[in-house]
Scaffold this motif. Structure first.
Motif, PDB file in Angstrom:
ATOM      1  N   GLY A  80       0.797  -1.217   0.000  1.00  0.00           N
ATOM      2  CA  GLY A  80       0.000   0.000   0.000  1.00  0.00           C
ATOM      3  C   GLY A  80       0.829   1.266   0.000  1.00  0.00           C
ATOM      4  N   THR A  81       2.106   1.146  -0.296  1.00  0.00           N
ATOM      5  CA  THR A  81       2.982   2.307  -0.383  1.00  0.00           C
ATOM      6  C   THR A  81       3.057   2.764  -1.827  1.00  0.00           C
ATOM      7  OG1 THR A  81       4.909   0.876  -0.658  1.00  0.00           O
ATOM      8  CG2 THR A  81       4.381   1.569   1.581  1.00  0.00           C
ATOM      9  N   GLY A  82       3.689   3.901  -2.070  1.00  0.00           N
ATOM     10  CA  GLY A  82       3.912   4.358  -3.434  1.00  0.00           C
ATOM     11  C   GLY A  82       2.972   5.458  -3.863  1.00  0.00           C
ATOM     12  N   ASP A  83       3.007   5.732  -5.152  1.00  0.00           N
ATOM     13  CA  ASP A  83       2.294   6.877  -5.706  1.00  0.00           C
ATOM     14  C   ASP A  83       1.273   6.470  -6.765  1.00  0.00           C
ATOM     15  OD1 ASP A  83       1.827   9.615  -5.849  1.00  0.00           O
ATOM     16  OD2 ASP A  83       3.221   9.864  -7.485  1.00  0.00           O
ATOM     17  N   TRP A  84       1.644   5.595  -7.650  1.00  0.00           N
ATOM     18  CA  TRP A  84       0.785   5.007  -8.671  1.00  0.00           C
ATOM     19  C   TRP A  84       0.287   5.966  -9.729  1.00  0.00           C
ATOM     20  CZ3 TRP A  84      -1.858   3.083  -3.840  1.00  0.00           C
ATOM     21  CH2 TRP A  84      -1.106   2.081  -3.249  1.00  0.00           C
ATOM     22  N   HIS A  85       1.129   6.833 -10.186  1.00  0.00           N
ATOM     23  CA  HIS A  85       0.816   7.644 -11.353  1.00  0.00           C
ATOM     24  C   HIS A  85       1.277   6.891 -12.600  1.00  0.00           C
ATOM     25  CE1 HIS A  85       0.388  10.943  -8.418  1.00  0.00           C
ATOM     26  NE2 HIS A  85      -0.494  11.374  -9.288  1.00  0.00           N
ATOM     27  N   LEU A  86       0.640   5.765 -12.854  1.00  0.00           N
ATOM     28  CA  LEU A  86       1.041   4.914 -13.978  1.00  0.00           C
ATOM     29  C   LEU A  86       0.935   5.650 -15.305  1.00  0.00           C
ATOM     30  CD1 LEU A  86      -0.604   1.514 -13.043  1.00  0.00           C
ATOM     31  CD2 LEU A  86       1.819   2.049 -13.064  1.00  0.00           C
ATOM     32  N   GLU A  87      -0.155   6.364 -15.494  1.00  0.00           N
ATOM     33  CA  GLU A  87      -0.378   7.084 -16.757  1.00  0.00           C
ATOM     34  C   GLU A  87       0.784   8.023 -17.051  1.00  0.00           C
ATOM     35  OE1 GLU A  87      -2.008   8.675 -20.212  1.00  0.00           O
ATOM     36  OE2 GLU A  87      -2.852   7.005 -19.082  1.00  0.00           O
ATOM     37  N   GLN A  88       1.092   8.854 -16.093  1.00  0.00           N
ATOM     38  CA  GLN A  88       2.147   9.850 -16.253  1.00  0.00           C
ATOM     39  C   GLN A  88       3.520   9.208 -16.431  1.00  0.00           C
ATOM     40  OE1 GLN A  88       1.843  12.862 -13.228  1.00  0.00           O
ATOM     41  NE2 GLN A  88       4.043  12.936 -13.006  1.00  0.00           N
ATOM     42  N   THR A  89       3.773   8.127 -15.732  1.00  0.00           N
ATOM     43  CA  THR A  89       5.098   7.515 -15.735  1.00  0.00           C
ATOM     44  C   THR A  89       5.336   6.586 -16.921  1.00  0.00           C
ATOM     45  OG1 THR A  89       5.083   7.612 -13.328  1.00  0.00           O
ATOM     46  CG2 THR A  89       6.710   6.156 -14.332  1.00  0.00           C
TER      47      THR A  89
ATOM     48  N   ASP B 204       6.456  11.018   3.682  1.00  0.00           N
ATOM     49  CA  ASP B 204       5.009  10.853   3.894  1.00  0.00           C
ATOM     50  C   ASP B 204       4.227  10.759   2.581  1.00  0.00           C
ATOM     51  OD1 ASP B 204       4.959  10.673   6.648  1.00  0.00           O
ATOM     52  OD2 ASP B 204       4.708  12.836   6.934  1.00  0.00           O
ATOM     53  N   ASP B 205       4.775  11.266   1.496  1.00  0.00           N
ATOM     54  CA  ASP B 205       4.078  11.186   0.208  1.00  0.00           C
ATOM     55  C   ASP B 205       3.958   9.747  -0.290  1.00  0.00           C
ATOM     56  OD1 ASP B 205       3.848  13.918   0.229  1.00  0.00           O
ATOM     57  OD2 ASP B 205       5.329  14.269  -1.368  1.00  0.00           O
ATOM     58  N   TRP B 206       4.898   8.891   0.094  1.00  0.00           N
ATOM     59  CA  TRP B 206       4.913   7.524  -0.440  1.00  0.00           C
ATOM     60  C   TRP B 206       4.804   6.443   0.611  1.00  0.00           C
ATOM     61  CZ3 TRP B 206       9.111  10.647  -2.506  1.00  0.00           C
ATOM     62  CH2 TRP B 206       8.772  11.226  -3.733  1.00  0.00           C
ATOM     63  N   MET B 207       5.097   6.793   1.838  1.00  0.00           N
ATOM     64  CA  MET B 207       5.120   5.796   2.905  1.00  0.00           C
ATOM     65  C   MET B 207       4.119   6.160   3.991  1.00  0.00           C
ATOM     66  SD  MET B 207       7.206   3.544   2.033  1.00  0.00           S
ATOM     67  CE  MET B 207       8.683   3.119   1.174  1.00  0.00           C
ATOM     68  N   PRO B 208       2.879   5.695   3.871  1.00  0.00           N
ATOM     69  CA  PRO B 208       1.853   6.088   4.833  1.00  0.00           C
ATOM     70  C   PRO B 208       1.930   5.354   6.168  1.00  0.00           C
ATOM     71  CG  PRO B 208       0.916   4.627   3.182  1.00  0.00           C
ATOM     72  CD  PRO B 208       2.338   4.888   2.774  1.00  0.00           C
ATOM     73  N   PHE B 209       2.694   4.268   6.222  1.00  0.00           N
ATOM     74  CA  PHE B 209       2.717   3.452   7.428  1.00  0.00           C
ATOM     75  C   PHE B 209       4.078   3.537   8.114  1.00  0.00           C
ATOM     76  CE2 PHE B 209       0.076   1.297   4.192  1.00  0.00           C
ATOM     77  CZ  PHE B 209      -1.167   1.595   4.736  1.00  0.00           C
ATOM     78  N   GLU B 210       4.058   3.527   9.429  1.00  0.00           N
ATOM     79  CA  GLU B 210       5.299   3.607  10.203  1.00  0.00           C
ATOM     80  C   GLU B 210       6.250   2.456   9.877  1.00  0.00           C
ATOM     81  OE1 GLU B 210       7.656   5.927  12.129  1.00  0.00           O
ATOM     82  OE2 GLU B 210       5.565   6.471  11.801  1.00  0.00           O
ATOM     83  N   SER B 211       5.720   1.261   9.640  1.00  0.00           N
ATOM     84  CA  SER B 211       6.578   0.108   9.319  1.00  0.00           C
ATOM     85  C   SER B 211       7.357   0.341   8.023  1.00  0.00           C
ATOM     86  CB  SER B 211       5.746  -1.170   9.221  1.00  0.00           C
ATOM     87  OG  SER B 211       4.751  -1.036   8.223  1.00  0.00           O
ATOM     88  N   SER B 212       6.742   0.987   7.058  1.00  0.00           N
ATOM     89  CA  SER B 212       7.421   1.294   5.796  1.00  0.00           C
ATOM     90  C   SER B 212       8.522   2.323   6.011  1.00  0.00           C
ATOM     91  CB  SER B 212       6.427   1.828   4.768  1.00  0.00           C
ATOM     92  OG  SER B 212       5.377   0.925   4.565  1.00  0.00           O
TER      93      SER B 212
END
Length: 158
Positions: A29-38, A117-125
């Motif tokens: 559940g980490t990341g950004d996922w702008h597949l279209e743009q990338t 914080d933009d890509w890692m919403p969880f403390e474990s990440s």
């Protein structure tokens, strides 16, 4: 959706890194996922860390080897991203972030464009990123280490 961009054949020890890796879906559940743009828009050139690893502009293999690098071929197939040859490897989101931060500090540039914080919403990440960066300390010059500490201080969630 079919990609226009085709990932070139990657040499041994090379992998998708940086924003390319961060924009691939992850089970954590980490990341950004702008597949279209990338991956689905025509591009004139690849970003500095799009392809990372041995012999690339962004290369932390001397510190980490191929730790946190995985075969992402099935993910590429599932989202319709084209590639010249399989397997295709990518950095995990933690490794992609660490690579970008270390690359910036080792070039005497600010890594402040990387906001954890933009890509890692969880403390474990975030802990995985911190753990990798801690292992890199002994490979950095004093000014690089200071730049890394400044970046880390800015990443503390409020």
């Amino acid at each position: 959706m079919q990609s226009r961009f085709v990932i070139p054949k990657l040499s041994d020890g090379c992998y998708l890194g940086g924003m390319a890796a961060l924009n691939l879906p992850s089970p954590e559940g980490t990341g950004d996922w702008h597949l279209e743009q990338t991956f689905f828009r025509p591009r004139d050139r690849l970003s500095r860390s799009f392809i990372s690893g041995k012999g690339c502009c962004t290369d932390t293999t001397g510190i980490f080897g191929l730790e946190e690098i995985y075969d992402c071929t099935d993910i590429l197939n599932s989202v319709g991203i084209l590639y010249e040859a399989a397997p295709v490897y990518a950095a995990t989101h933690s490794r992609a972030i660490v690579d970008m931060v270390l690359d910036a500090v080792m070039r005497c540039e600010s890594p402040n464009f990387v906001v954890l914080d933009d890509w890692m919403p969880f403390e474990s990440s975030k802990k995985k990123v911190s753990s990798l960066l801690e292992r890199a300390h002994k490979h950095l010059k004093s000014d690089e280490l200071q730049a890394l500490f400044l970046w880390e201080a800015k990443q503390v969630s409020s």
